[in-house]
Enzyme design. Structure first.
Site, PDB file in Angstrom:
ATOM      1  N   THR A  69     -17.854   0.636   2.438  1.00 20.28           N
ATOM      2  CA  THR A  69     -17.585   1.505   3.584  1.00 20.28           C
ATOM      3  C   THR A  69     -18.864   1.721   4.394  1.00 20.28           C
ATOM      4  OG1 THR A  69     -15.810   2.598   2.385  1.00 20.28           O
ATOM      5  CG2 THR A  69     -16.705   3.785   4.266  1.00 20.28           C
ATOM      6  N   TYR A  85      -8.362  -8.371   2.001  1.00 19.44           N
ATOM      7  CA  TYR A  85      -7.654  -8.015   0.769  1.00 19.44           C
ATOM      8  C   TYR A  85      -7.982  -9.110  -0.252  1.00 19.44           C
ATOM      9  CZ  TYR A  85      -5.545  -4.096   3.028  1.00 19.44           C
ATOM     10  OH  TYR A  85      -5.394  -2.877   3.635  1.00 19.44           O
TER      11      TYR A  85
HETATM   12  C1  F7E Z   1     -10.382  -6.566  -2.162  1.00 17.09           C
HETATM   13  C2  F7E Z   1     -11.153  -6.535  -3.455  1.00 17.09           C
HETATM   14  O1  F7E Z   1     -10.546  -7.478  -4.348  1.00 17.09           O
HETATM   15  C3  F7E Z   1     -11.187  -7.630  -5.606  1.00 17.09           C
HETATM   16  O2  F7E Z   1     -11.218  -6.390  -6.304  1.00 17.09           O
HETATM   17  P1  F7E Z   1     -10.079  -5.916  -7.313  1.00 17.09           P
HETATM   18  O3  F7E Z   1      -8.830  -5.621  -6.587  1.00 17.09           O
HETATM   19  O4  F7E Z   1     -10.654  -4.840  -8.124  1.00 17.09           O
HETATM   20  O5  F7E Z   1      -9.842  -7.254  -8.167  1.00 17.09           O
HETATM   21  P2  F7E Z   1      -9.721  -7.527  -9.719  1.00 17.09           P
HETATM   22  O6  F7E Z   1      -9.161  -8.877  -9.840  1.00 17.09           O
HETATM   23  O7  F7E Z   1     -11.004  -7.264 -10.422  1.00 17.09           O
HETATM   24  O8  F7E Z   1      -8.691  -6.407 -10.204  1.00 17.09           O
HETATM   25  C4  F7E Z   1      -7.380  -6.325  -9.707  1.00 17.09           C
HETATM   26  C5  F7E Z   1      -6.592  -5.292 -10.471  1.00 17.09           C
HETATM   27  O9  F7E Z   1      -6.406  -5.768 -11.809  1.00 17.09           O
HETATM   28  C6  F7E Z   1      -6.658  -4.705 -12.725  1.00 17.09           C
HETATM   29  N1  F7E Z   1      -7.006  -5.267 -14.038  1.00 17.09           N
HETATM   30  C7  F7E Z   1      -6.287  -5.125 -15.193  1.00 17.09           C
HETATM   31  N2  F7E Z   1      -6.890  -5.747 -16.192  1.00 17.09           N
HETATM   32  C8  F7E Z   1      -8.021  -6.321 -15.665  1.00 17.09           C
HETATM   33  C9  F7E Z   1      -9.049  -7.097 -16.251  1.00 17.09           C
HETATM   34  O10 F7E Z   1      -9.063  -7.391 -17.447  1.00 17.09           O
HETATM   35  N3  F7E Z   1     -10.041  -7.511 -15.402  1.00 17.09           N
HETATM   36  C10 F7E Z   1     -10.052  -7.209 -14.064  1.00 17.09           C
HETATM   37  N4  F7E Z   1     -11.054  -7.678 -13.276  1.00 17.09           N
HETATM   38  N5  F7E Z   1      -9.088  -6.446 -13.500  1.00 17.09           N
HETATM   39  C11 F7E Z   1      -8.084  -6.007 -14.297  1.00 17.09           C
HETATM   40  C12 F7E Z   1      -7.761  -3.927 -12.061  1.00 17.09           C
HETATM   41  O11 F7E Z   1      -7.886  -2.617 -12.619  1.00 17.09           O
HETATM   42  C13 F7E Z   1      -7.264  -3.944 -10.620  1.00 17.09           C
HETATM   43  O12 F7E Z   1      -6.292  -2.929 -10.449  1.00 17.09           O
HETATM   44  C14 F7E Z   1     -12.616  -8.099  -5.383  1.00 17.09           C
HETATM   45  O13 F7E Z   1     -12.619  -9.354  -4.749  1.00 17.09           O
HETATM   46  C15 F7E Z   1     -13.377  -7.083  -4.523  1.00 17.09           C
HETATM   47  O14 F7E Z   1     -14.643  -7.645  -4.210  1.00 17.09           O
HETATM   48  C16 F7E Z   1     -12.601  -6.770  -3.297  1.00 17.09           C
HETATM   49  O15 F7E Z   1     -13.168  -6.558  -2.236  1.00 17.09           O
END
Ligand code: F7E
Length: 330
Positions: free
Chosen positions: A159, A182
């Protein structure tokens, strides 16, 4: 021949953007961090192309907290376009390392803006922002007018950076744009993000190389797009007559459970037989249901988000299966 500089060139988006710009005839410079690990597998194909690597692709060492070096690289390369993609991008990790997340993601962007402000020939700047800036919005889908109310250290850092880009655009007349992206995925996605973690596990389990998959909360929904598609729109933003901010998403969401189904069904398995919940992957705060409204990007940039989430998951699983089979046979 136009010249571009990419911070974060070795990452998922940076490597796709590099390929796109090279295909359009650009000379591309990339800023890379000095680490003991010199493997840059996402750029391998380009390194092996002598014609490109010798003449149109150049890497420079520099960290986002090293202002002197960044200034020197900018002065030396004199880019027409600067794509700022680098930063600590893992939301979960930002709770563990909030200070360095802000150092790189927030202050790193401000440092770049300060250097650009002083340049005689200013490059056009693209800053990759994030849907995390919206935090827990009170309406869905979100657009460029949705208030920023971040709920994670990463979201707060983004932000700050996003609003600084707006300030430098308004106050100092910098051509600076925010791509409010996203989630966007591909076979090049880092292995600790949930989609790639899932597709790698589906592939590994189906080949008998892994027996379970540990995840955190499964109830969140995300607007998952295709990374290759998103770098195309970043480039389009810098070709416009006026700098502006754009929400980049597909307008569709899926739950993590749905993504699990897409990946595991593709290898003939039921994810429920393999997934275990591990509290260490549950975040202190998380954004629940993020959905982007890309109407403005569609209208102004004439961009249409491609593909669907199931196909994306299947493509990622196929890539992971092929890579693991090759590794297994070596
Ligand atoms: C737009 C945004 O997009 C990304 O951020 P993110 O949405 O946090 O992506 P993610 O793949 O780490 O998590 C997605 C969801 O999945 C859940 N979740 C469950 N279990 C695990 C797990 O084991 N690992 C991870 N990483 N997430 C998990 C976690 O809690 C969340 O609800 C980045 O590119 C960021 O740079 C950005 O800008």
């Amino acid at each position: 021949m136009p010249v571009a500089l990419i911070t974060g060139i070795t990452g998922q988006d940076g490597s796709y953007l590099c390929e796109l710009l090279l295909s359009k005839g650009y000379t591309v410079h990339g800023l890379v961090r000095r680490t003991s690990n010199t493997v840059r597998s996402r750029l391998d194909r380009l390194f092996n192309d002598k014609e490109i690597y010798d003449k149109r692709l150049f890497l420079h060492y520099g960290d986002l907290d090293d202002v002197t070096t960044i200034r020197r690289v900018l002065m030396k390369t004199q880019p027409d376009e600067l794509y700022h993609l680098a930063g600590q991008s893992h939301v979960g990790l930002s709770f563990e390392i909030p200070e360095s997340t802000c150092q790189f993601t927030a202050m790193g962007t401000l440092r770049l803006l300060e250097i650009i402000r002083d340049m005689e020939k200013r490059p056009r700047l693209l800053h990759i922002s994030s849907s995390e800036v919206f935090g827990r919005p009170d309406h869905s889908p979100q657009n460029e007018l949705t208030p920023m109310r971040p709920v994670t250290p990463y979201g707060v850092a983004k932000t700050f950076a996003t609003q600084m880009v707006q300030v430098y655009r308004d106050a100092f007349d910098c051509f600076a744009c925010n791509a409010i992206c996203y989630n966007h995925e591909s076979p090049r996605r880092g292995e600790s993000f949930v989609t790639r973690k899932i597709t790698r596990a589906a592939a590994a389990i189906s080949l008998g190389l892994q027996s379970t998959l540990s995840l955190g909360a499964l109830d969140a929904r995300r607007d998952w797009g295709d990374a290759q598609d998103y770098v195309e729109v970043m480039w389009r933003m810098l070709q416009q007559p006026v700098a502006d901010d754009y929400v980049i998403g597909t307008g569709q969401t899926h739950s993590i459970e749905e993504f699990l189904s897409f990946a595991f069904e593709h290898v003939g398995l039921n994810w429920r037989d393999y997934v275990v919940i591990d509290a260490k992957f549950i975040r202190p705060t998380d954004v629940a249901d993020m959905c982007g409204d890309p109407s403005k990007a569609k209208r102004v940039l004439e961009w249409q988000p491609k593909g669907d989430c199931r196909q994306l998951a299947e493509r990622m699983v196929d890539h992971d299966l092929a890579a693991m089979r090759t590794q297994k046979s070596n």
